[in-house]
Design a protein around this motif. Structure first.
Motif, PDB file in Angstrom:
ATOM      1  N   ARG A   1      -7.386   0.148  -5.887  1.00 50.17           N
ATOM      2  CA  ARG A   1      -6.385   0.539  -4.882  1.00 50.17           C
ATOM      3  C   ARG A   1      -6.879   1.658  -3.971  1.00 50.17           C
ATOM      4  NH1 ARG A   1      -2.476  -0.793  -9.209  1.00 50.17           N
ATOM      5  NH2 ARG A   1      -2.824   1.320  -9.950  1.00 50.17           N
TER       6      ARG A   1
ATOM      7  N   THR B   1      -2.296  10.957   2.011  1.00 47.28           N
ATOM      8  CA  THR B   1      -1.648  10.893   0.707  1.00 47.28           C
ATOM      9  C   THR B   1      -2.495  11.550  -0.377  1.00 47.28           C
ATOM     10  OG1 THR B   1      -2.548   8.693   0.388  1.00 47.28           O
ATOM     11  CG2 THR B   1      -0.290   8.828   1.171  1.00 47.28           C
TER      12      THR B   1
ATOM     13  N   ILE C   1     -11.147  -0.285 -11.658  1.00 49.11           N
ATOM     14  CA  ILE C   1     -10.369   0.938 -11.868  1.00 49.11           C
ATOM     15  C   ILE C   1      -9.946   1.557 -10.539  1.00 49.11           C
ATOM     16  CG2 ILE C   1     -10.508   3.325 -12.690  1.00 49.11           C
ATOM     17  CD1 ILE C   1     -12.277   2.255 -14.964  1.00 49.11           C
TER      18      ILE C   1
ATOM     19  N   MET D   1      -4.363   7.442   6.453  1.00 49.18           N
ATOM     20  CA  MET D   1      -3.272   7.448   5.488  1.00 49.18           C
ATOM     21  C   MET D   1      -3.798   7.814   4.110  1.00 49.18           C
ATOM     22  SD  MET D   1      -0.779   4.515   4.008  1.00 49.18           S
ATOM     23  CE  MET D   1       0.207   4.873   2.558  1.00 49.18           C
TER      24      MET D   1
ATOM     25  N   ILE E   1       1.638   4.564  -8.233  1.00 50.64           N
ATOM     26  CA  ILE E   1       1.175   3.777  -9.384  1.00 50.64           C
ATOM     27  C   ILE E   1      -0.005   4.498 -10.034  1.00 50.64           C
ATOM     28  CG2 ILE E   1       0.430   1.499 -10.154  1.00 50.64           C
ATOM     29  CD1 ILE E   1       1.333   0.464  -7.375  1.00 50.64           C
ATOM     30  N   PRO E   2       0.093   4.829 -11.341  1.00 49.47           N
ATOM     31  CA  PRO E   2      -1.051   5.464 -12.000  1.00 49.47           C
ATOM     32  C   PRO E   2      -2.253   4.507 -12.009  1.00 49.47           C
ATOM     33  CG  PRO E   2       0.909   5.464 -13.409  1.00 49.47           C
ATOM     34  CD  PRO E   2       1.222   4.609 -12.239  1.00 49.47           C
ATOM     35  N   TRP E   3      -3.464   5.059 -12.047  1.00 48.51           N
ATOM     36  CA  TRP E   3      -4.658   4.230 -11.869  1.00 48.51           C
ATOM     37  C   TRP E   3      -4.838   3.168 -12.931  1.00 48.51           C
ATOM     38  CZ3 TRP E   3      -8.322   4.382 -15.735  1.00 48.51           C
ATOM     39  CH2 TRP E   3      -8.250   5.466 -16.612  1.00 48.51           C
ATOM     40  N   TYR E   4      -4.268   3.414 -14.139  1.00 45.64           N
ATOM     41  CA  TYR E   4      -4.492   2.465 -15.223  1.00 45.64           C
ATOM     42  C   TYR E   4      -3.455   1.341 -15.240  1.00 45.64           C
ATOM     43  CZ  TYR E   4      -1.052   5.724 -17.053  1.00 45.64           C
ATOM     44  OH  TYR E   4       0.042   6.511 -17.176  1.00 45.64           O
ATOM     45  N   LYS E   5      -2.509   1.382 -14.305  1.00 46.85           N
ATOM     46  CA  LYS E   5      -1.461   0.355 -14.303  1.00 46.85           C
ATOM     47  C   LYS E   5      -1.624  -0.630 -13.166  1.00 46.85           C
ATOM     48  CE  LYS E   5       2.501   2.368 -16.614  1.00 46.85           C
ATOM     49  NZ  LYS E   5       3.671   3.202 -16.369  1.00 46.85           N
ATOM     50  N   LYS E   6      -1.069  -1.816 -13.357  1.00 42.57           N
ATOM     51  CA  LYS E   6      -1.042  -2.787 -12.267  1.00 42.57           C
ATOM     52  C   LYS E   6       0.208  -2.541 -11.417  1.00 42.57           C
ATOM     53  CE  LYS E   6      -2.014  -7.142 -13.126  1.00 42.57           C
ATOM     54  NZ  LYS E   6      -2.061  -8.452 -13.796  1.00 42.57           N
TER      55      LYS E   6
ATOM     56  N   MET F   1       0.834  -1.212   0.000  1.00 42.17           N
ATOM     57  CA  MET F   1       0.000   0.000   0.000  1.00 42.17           C
ATOM     58  C   MET F   1       0.863   1.254   0.000  1.00 42.17           C
ATOM     59  SD  MET F   1      -3.101  -0.813   2.600  1.00 42.17           S
ATOM     60  CE  MET F   1      -3.993  -2.356   2.479  1.00 42.17           C
ATOM     61  N   GLY F   2       2.052   1.151   0.536  1.00 39.63           N
ATOM     62  CA  GLY F   2       2.973   2.284   0.516  1.00 39.63           C
ATOM     63  C   GLY F   2       3.358   2.699  -0.892  1.00 39.63           C
TER      64      GLY F   2
ATOM     65  N   LEU G   1      -7.322   1.078   0.035  1.00 37.68           N
ATOM     66  CA  LEU G   1      -6.574   1.887   0.996  1.00 37.68           C
ATOM     67  C   LEU G   1      -7.511   2.696   1.891  1.00 37.68           C
ATOM     68  CD1 LEU G   1      -3.910   2.770   2.130  1.00 37.68           C
ATOM     69  CD2 LEU G   1      -3.729   4.489   0.359  1.00 37.68           C
TER      70      LEU G   1
ATOM     71  N   PHE H   1       1.116   2.575  -3.466  1.00 35.53           N
ATOM     72  CA  PHE H   1      -0.100   2.891  -4.232  1.00 35.53           C
ATOM     73  C   PHE H   1      -0.078   4.284  -4.858  1.00 35.53           C
ATOM     74  CE2 PHE H   1      -3.468  -0.210  -2.349  1.00 35.53           C
ATOM     75  CZ  PHE H   1      -2.723  -1.256  -2.849  1.00 35.53           C
ATOM     76  N   MET H   2       0.414   5.277  -4.098  1.00 36.64           N
ATOM     77  CA  MET H   2       0.320   6.644  -4.640  1.00 36.64           C
ATOM     78  C   MET H   2       1.298   6.860  -5.799  1.00 36.64           C
ATOM     79  SD  MET H   2       2.197   6.287  -1.854  1.00 36.64           S
ATOM     80  CE  MET H   2       0.854   6.368  -0.705  1.00 36.64           C
TER      81      MET H   2
END
Lengths: 252, 291
Positions: free
Chosen positions: B159, B174, B156, B170, A105-110, A99-100, B163, A102-103
């Motif tokens: 994540r 962020t 979509i 958090m 990674i762009p939304w369209y990528k895995k 989760m660290g 989170l 997540f910010m």
């Protein structure tokens, strides 16, 4: 100006329904410091942290290296108080650390292989790699805290905010966490830590922000950690005994 | 039993209305199961119940105006979610009480409207308890559309949803728009409720949201697995429930919900780690370790 090397909090105030939580807090901290936010229960430590992060409605100004919080959000790592987490949540240790990332990674990528390997490295740093497949509720308090520290490390942040990280954890975890924090500080990361008991303050922190709704004093530990200031902050709920060079503090 | 299964399959192959019913039930099982996982982990089961009931006046008003009942339902569903938030933030009323006030008010308004319209073809019984055998081709495509939209949105926003569900502070720190994520979920919840109207009906939708998810929750330690398991249990309940409904000629929605409940009961007692039976079997061992 030296703005780019410092964090400035200027007359920060928060009110809840007409009641003052914190008032006119002003201090400056330079980059790469470990800053303890100290004060008795109800002094507004969490409120100060949340206001600095822009999570509470507040008056006043906070500048991180000359920028507002919204411009540097991705650089902020946050470690919550342990009791704010649902430990029955169906996530494993490795999922939490990921989760660290997540910010970033762009939304369209895995999540990429690199993200996962960053997470694994962070987990190794806190010595928890063997536990990566465990559900988080199965860990001890100290191990849980280390996992959340690993999540913050995986984030590659410049600013760290930790809410009571040393509450209810074992000696080994505490040692590992403190060592990591000192290492981060050497890498010019700035770390804010809410801490409510007064033991080991001198060992943990470079600077202190001592408050009880208003700022009592802020600055270098040696300068702030003095009987007079502590008495003023704790208002008799702590006994401060000076024994030669050593100061013994008895909490409430 | 085998005779019954054969008869069910025979009917399924020969009657298009039953095929429509089966597809609709399977779709509802999947989307309710998936959305339900988020509802459970956010502690919003009561909110799910509220939104599903609050859809009633929207459906009735839309019918009166000759508009699409989908639009009406979504409007009242989201309005209710907003009103609940507004009441709990602007008074000393706690959220669960605000939910209780709002959803009964909306539901009552719906019932009053329906009874005022007596003699028309709005069938209260079917809205409340569903009638999956009356699903038409158009209804089916409509449910399929909602299903694709809901699942697509979750893929979509997977994540951010995870989170903000796990660690809200958090997520906020962020920079995730946590409030908007909440209302997006409420919107999806109203969509899902509308899609489930004909299959299980307003009153029992909450069971399809909560029960398969709760069953999955007892069986896994990973959120992604929970989502799939929950959808799977939703589908199993839907198909099995429809089977019993056709064979014994009982209410389809209620039998689907009963199957889901039985699955939950099995997991509650026999889940490998969380099940009551295995927990009890483990206990004596701990006692011998303790001094």
């Amino acid at each position: 100006m030296a703005d780019e090397r410092s964090i400035k909090v200027d007359r920060l105030s928060v009110h809840y329904h007409g009641q003052t939580a914190i008032r006119d807090i002003t201090f400056t901290v330079s980059k790469g410091m470990i800053v303890g936010v100290i004060g008795p229960n109800g002094a507004g430590k969490s409120t100060l942290m949340k206001a600095m992060l822009g999570l509470e409605k507040s008056k006043g100004e906070v500048l991180f290296f000359g920028k507002k919080i919204n411009a540097i959000r991705k650089q902020v790592a946050y470690v919550p108080q342990r009791n704010s987490i649902d430990w029955d949540f169906p996530v494993r240790v490795e999922d939490v650390v990921l989760m660290g990332r997540f910010m970033h990674i762009p939304w369209y990528k895995k999540t990429s292989r690199e993200d996962r390997s960053r997470a694994r490295e962070a987990l190794e740093k806190v010595g928890m790699q063997e536990y990566s497949n465990r559900q988080i509720g199965e860990l001890s308090g100290g191990q849980q805290q280390r996992v959340f520290i690993a999540r913050a490390l995986a984030q590659d942040a410049d600013l760290f905010f930790l809410d009571e990280p040393f509450v209810g954890i074992d000696v080994e975890s505490e040692k590992i966490i403190v060592e990591l924090l000192h290492q981060l500080s050497k890498e010019e990361k700035t770390i804010f830590i809410i801490h409510h008991d007064l033991s080991k303050v001198e060992k943990y922190f470079d600077e202190l922000v001592l408050l009880n709704q208003t700022l009592i004093h802020a600055g270098n530990v040696k300068e702030v950690y003095k009987p007079d200031f502590l008495k003023e902050a704790y208002r008799g709920s702590a006994a401060v005994i000076n024994e030669g060079n050593e100061m013994v503090v008895v909490g409430p | 039993m085998i005779e019954n299964i054969n008869s069910f399959i025979f009917q399924l192959l020969n009657y298009p209305y039953l095929q429509n019913a089966l597809f609709a039930a399977v779709l509802v099982g999947i989307i309710c199961g998936v959305i339900g996982c988020f509802i459970i982990l956010r502690g919003m089961a009561l909110m799910g119940d509220a939104i599903s009931h609050a859809v009633l006046p929207g459906v009735v008003i839309a019918y009166m105006l000759g508009a699409s009942f989908f639009v009406g339902a979504v409007i009242t569903g989201v309005l209710t979610a907003l009103a609940i938030g507004f009441i709990s933030q602007n008074s000393r009323i706690k959220e669960d009480s605000a939910i209780g006030i709002m959803f009964t008010a909306m539901f009552a308004a719906g019932v009053v409207l329906i009874t005022a319209l007596q003699g028309t073809s709005v069938d209260l019984w079917h809205i409340l308890f569903g009638n999956v055998l009356a699903v038409s081709r158009t209804d089916l495509y409509f449910t399929l559309g909602i299903g694709i939209f809901v699942l697509g949105t979750i893929v979509i926003f997977y994540r951010p949803l995870l989170l903000s569900t796990f660690d809200e502070t958090m997520a906020k720190a962020t920079g995730l728009p946590v409030k908007w994520i909440h209302y997006m979920l409420m919107l999806l919840l109203s969509f899902v409720t509308v899609a489930s109207l004909q299959t299980v009906g307003i009153i029992l939708v909450v069971a399809m949201l909560i029960t398969p998810g709760a069953t999955a929750y007892l069986l896994t330690e990973r959120f992604s697995v929970m989502l799939f398991l929950s959808a799977f249990f939703g589908v199993v309940s839907a198909v099995t429930g429809l089977f019993f409904s056709v064979i014994y000629d009982v209410s389809s929605g209620a039998s689907i919900v009963l199957v889901a409940s039985v699955l939950f009961a099995i997991a509650f007692f026999f889940a490998p780690k969380q099940g009551l039976v295995f927990k009890m079997l483990k206990k004596p061992k701990n006692e011998t370790v303790a001094p």
